[in-house]
Design a protein around this motif. Sequence first.
Motif, PDB file in Angstrom:
ATOM      1  N   SER A 185       0.725  -1.179   0.050  1.00 43.13           N
ATOM      2  CA  SER A 185       0.021  -0.071   0.026  1.00 43.13           C
ATOM      3  C   SER A 185       0.783   1.340   0.102  1.00 43.13           C
ATOM      4  O   SER A 185       0.304   2.498   0.095  1.00 43.13           O
ATOM      5  N   ALA A 186       2.288   1.077   0.003  1.00 39.82           N
ATOM      6  CA  ALA A 186       3.139   2.169  -0.126  1.00 39.82           C
ATOM      7  C   ALA A 186       3.136   2.830  -1.330  1.00 39.82           C
ATOM      8  O   ALA A 186       2.513   2.159  -2.650  1.00 39.82           O
ATOM      9  N   THR A 187       3.633   3.998  -1.535  1.00 42.65           N
ATOM     10  CA  THR A 187       3.734   4.706  -2.781  1.00 42.65           C
ATOM     11  C   THR A 187       4.719   4.077  -3.659  1.00 42.65           C
ATOM     12  O   THR A 187       5.605   3.416  -3.185  1.00 42.65           O
ATOM     13  N   ARG A 188       5.008   4.256  -4.933  1.00 46.00           N
ATOM     14  CA  ARG A 188       5.993   3.734  -5.606  1.00 46.00           C
ATOM     15  C   ARG A 188       7.464   4.311  -5.470  1.00 46.00           C
ATOM     16  O   ARG A 188       8.417   3.972  -5.260  1.00 46.00           O
ATOM     17  N   ALA A 189       7.276   5.730  -5.029  1.00 43.44           N
ATOM     18  CA  ALA A 189       8.571   6.359  -4.667  1.00 43.44           C
ATOM     19  C   ALA A 189       9.155   5.781  -3.512  1.00 43.44           C
ATOM     20  O   ALA A 189      10.226   5.429  -3.223  1.00 43.44           O
ATOM     21  N   ASP A 190       8.105   5.308  -2.270  1.00 43.43           N
ATOM     22  CA  ASP A 190       8.770   4.793  -1.078  1.00 43.43           C
ATOM     23  C   ASP A 190       9.098   3.354  -1.246  1.00 43.43           C
ATOM     24  O   ASP A 190      10.056   3.069  -0.667  1.00 43.43           O
ATOM     25  N   GLN A 191       8.605   2.630  -2.324  1.00 44.87           N
ATOM     26  CA  GLN A 191       8.996   1.239  -2.504  1.00 44.87           C
ATOM     27  C   GLN A 191      10.369   1.422  -3.092  1.00 44.87           C
ATOM     28  O   GLN A 191      10.891   0.615  -2.724  1.00 44.87           O
ATOM     29  N   GLU A 192      10.517   2.147  -3.986  1.00 40.88           N
ATOM     30  CA  GLU A 192      11.710   2.355  -4.966  1.00 40.88           C
ATOM     31  C   GLU A 192      13.033   2.955  -4.073  1.00 40.88           C
ATOM     32  O   GLU A 192      14.084   2.104  -4.183  1.00 40.88           O
ATOM     33  N   ARG A 193      12.803   3.571  -3.032  1.00 41.93           N
ATOM     34  CA  ARG A 193      13.780   4.183  -2.350  1.00 41.93           C
ATOM     35  C   ARG A 193      13.866   3.036  -1.266  1.00 41.93           C
ATOM     36  O   ARG A 193      15.419   2.877  -0.965  1.00 41.93           O
ATOM     37  N   ALA A 194      13.264   2.364  -0.609  1.00 41.33           N
ATOM     38  CA  ALA A 194      13.527   1.155   0.170  1.00 41.33           C
ATOM     39  C   ALA A 194      14.130   0.180  -0.644  1.00 41.33           C
ATOM     40  O   ALA A 194      15.513  -0.321  -0.274  1.00 41.33           O
ATOM     41  N   SER A 246      16.035   0.305  -3.229  1.00 37.72           N
ATOM     42  CA  SER A 246      17.429   0.732  -3.408  1.00 37.72           C
ATOM     43  C   SER A 246      18.429   0.877  -2.344  1.00 37.72           C
ATOM     44  O   SER A 246      19.772   0.404  -2.452  1.00 37.72           O
ATOM     45  N   LYS A 247      17.770   1.126  -1.198  1.00 41.43           N
ATOM     46  CA  LYS A 247      18.550   1.055  -0.117  1.00 41.43           C
ATOM     47  C   LYS A 247      19.086  -0.064   0.458  1.00 41.43           C
ATOM     48  O   LYS A 247      20.444  -0.278   0.662  1.00 41.43           O
ATOM     49  N   PHE A 248      18.118  -1.162   0.208  1.00 45.56           N
ATOM     50  CA  PHE A 248      18.722  -2.479   0.557  1.00 45.56           C
ATOM     51  C   PHE A 248      18.915  -3.502  -0.465  1.00 45.56           C
ATOM     52  O   PHE A 248      18.657  -4.681  -0.494  1.00 45.56           O
ATOM     53  N   ASP A 249      18.931  -2.995  -1.857  1.00 45.68           N
ATOM     54  CA  ASP A 249      19.290  -3.929  -2.879  1.00 45.68           C
ATOM     55  C   ASP A 249      18.474  -4.885  -3.189  1.00 45.68           C
ATOM     56  O   ASP A 249      18.860  -6.055  -3.380  1.00 45.68           O
TER      57      ASP A 249
END
Length: 213
Positions: A101-110, A112-115
């Motif tokens: 239910s998160a946004t695409r931006a939040d998903q991609e940020r997470a 990216s951070k955790f590969d």
Amino acid sequence: MDGVLVNSEPLHEKAQDIVCRRFDLEVPTSVSPIFKGWTEDRVYAYIAKHFGTGRATVDTLIKAKHAAFASLSEELELMPGASKLVQVIHNLNIPLGLVTSATRADQERAFSKFDFFPYFSSVTTVEDVTEAKPHPQPYLIGAERLGMRPEECIVVEDSKYGIVSALRAGCHVLGLATTFSCDALHDAGAHAVFGSIEAIEPHIKKLLNLTVV
């Protein structure tokens, strides 16, 4: 994602506090627990209706929350055992899909951070659906994007609404008691409930008729 892969709940609460202070919204701490599992549009529609001062629209509050949460992203941490479970499932050649239910931006940020990008065959975020959890649409779309029937999918969920969504779609659902209690997840209908991610791995292998090592 939230509550299963990443421990984002403390940051969501901090971001909400930032928004409430900015717009002089006095939201009692006793109210916050009801927001667990809600989409942000529902949360801020409720806040605006019951505690709003007229200074900001729901859309303004949501945008401010996204900005506040993004500013805290460096503090985001993995849930214990999450990275290992993702790698184990991936190494078993089992396709992994994310339904959040998160946004695409939040998903991609997470991711990216955790590969996490190399491990997931599909991602479904709040922007990809017209009906949010507990409606079955998110998991129906997630299964379709994996090229699987819902009944072939094993879902790990930490929220009551997510469990109901996955059950309505026809999936086999495992509850992870990180956000809600074990009793709440059982009551929501989860086929089995676990207190930690580490405990879920052998159960998934058992469901897939794999040797537990």
